[in-house]
Design an enzyme around this catalytic site. Structure first.
Site, mmCIF file in Angstrom:
data_model
loop_
_atom_site.group_PDB
_atom_site.id
_atom_site.type_symbol
_atom_site.label_atom_id
_atom_site.label_comp_id
_atom_site.label_asym_id
_atom_site.label_seq_id
_atom_site.Cartn_x
_atom_site.Cartn_y
_atom_site.Cartn_z
ATOM 1 N N ASN A 76 -20.336 -8.570 -55.079
ATOM 2 C CA ASN A 76 -19.674 -7.163 -55.386
ATOM 3 C C ASN A 76 -18.206 -7.047 -54.442
ATOM 4 O OD1 ASN A 76 -21.839 -5.889 -55.512
ATOM 5 N ND2 ASN A 76 -20.662 -4.590 -56.525
ATOM 6 N N CYS B 162 -19.156 -11.035 -66.666
ATOM 7 C CA CYS B 162 -18.498 -9.532 -67.443
ATOM 8 C C CYS B 162 -17.929 -10.912 -68.172
ATOM 9 C CB CYS B 162 -17.915 -8.965 -66.380
ATOM 10 S SG CYS B 162 -16.544 -9.994 -65.324
ATOM 11 N N CYS C 25 -15.725 -9.140 -58.648
ATOM 12 C CA CYS C 25 -17.325 -9.112 -58.965
ATOM 13 C C CYS C 25 -18.050 -10.178 -57.622
ATOM 14 C CB CYS C 25 -17.414 -9.439 -60.505
ATOM 15 S SG CYS C 25 -17.106 -8.820 -61.727
ATOM 16 N N GLU D 111 -20.106 -12.761 -58.592
ATOM 17 C CA GLU D 111 -20.015 -14.047 -58.808
ATOM 18 C C GLU D 111 -18.389 -14.141 -58.997
ATOM 19 O OE1 GLU D 111 -20.576 -10.919 -60.399
ATOM 20 O OE2 GLU D 111 -21.902 -11.919 -62.793
ATOM 21 N N GLU E 57 -15.761 -3.996 -53.917
ATOM 22 C CA GLU E 57 -15.104 -2.463 -55.466
ATOM 23 C C GLU E 57 -13.437 -2.338 -53.728
ATOM 24 O OE1 GLU E 57 -18.226 -0.832 -57.338
ATOM 25 O OE2 GLU E 57 -17.617 0.356 -56.268
ATOM 26 N N CYS F 153 -16.150 -12.942 -65.624
ATOM 27 C CA CYS F 153 -16.704 -14.085 -64.505
ATOM 28 C C CYS F 153 -17.327 -15.271 -65.422
ATOM 29 C CB CYS F 153 -18.027 -13.738 -63.936
ATOM 30 S SG CYS F 153 -17.484 -12.688 -62.645
#
Length: 163
Positions: free
Chosen positions: A61, A111, A72, A74, A63, A114
């Site tokens: 990930n 999430c 993310c 993924e 940010e 994703c």
């Protein structure tokens, strides 16, 4: 009104029963966590993708101070993998996170964004992608397809009438 029920299937492995190739993917996704850029949440996630030719690709990930601008693990892995190996199918996606920082009793799944991205790539390659999720207590869950985590997904077939 008629009640209907949805059932999903998955396998739960103890680490000692996990196939060696799955252990390797989980370990590599764990290593990818160290490359996460998570100064705001301090929640690091790593992902590992196994391609059909045996190539292993990882992501973590990333940010951003403007939270929606981050990405993310993924999606970082999937998008980058597709950019580098656009003609190879993704066979397995392993995901790990900082489980010790959570108060989860069992599972932290991808999430919604994703899940939808994984769904898009399954449709694109016309083949399911196995999903491995590392859980507390040295457990690993195996899902045969993102469809088990995202039933009633939005697929490109729905757009054909729009064109």
């Amino acid at each position: 009104m008629k009640a209907q029920y949805l059932t999903i299937s998955y396998k739960r492995f103890d680490w000692s029963d996990l196939p060696e190739d799955y252990k390797d993917l989980i370990n590599k996704s764990h290593e990818a966590q160290s490359k996460a850029y998570a100064p705001y949440s301090n929640f690091k996630v790593g992902t590992c993708i196994l391609l059909e030719d045996g190539t292993i690709f990882t992501g973590s990930n990333q940010e951003n101070a403007a939270y929606p601008s981050g990405l993310c693990a993924e999606r970082v892995a999937i998008f980058s993998c597709s950019a580098h190996f656009p003609h190879l199918k993704m066979k397995v996606l392993a995901i790990t996170c900082d489980l010790d920082k959570l108060l989860l009793p069992d599972i932290l799944a991808p999430c919604g964004a994703c899940r939808q991205t994984i769904c898009e790539y399954e449709s694109r390659q016309n083949e399911p992608i196995k999903i491995l999720l590392k859980c507390p207590g040295n457990q690993v869950l195996e899902f045969n397809s993102i469809g088990d985590l995202l039933p009633f997904s939005f697929k490109s077939d729905a757009l054909k009438k729009v064109q």
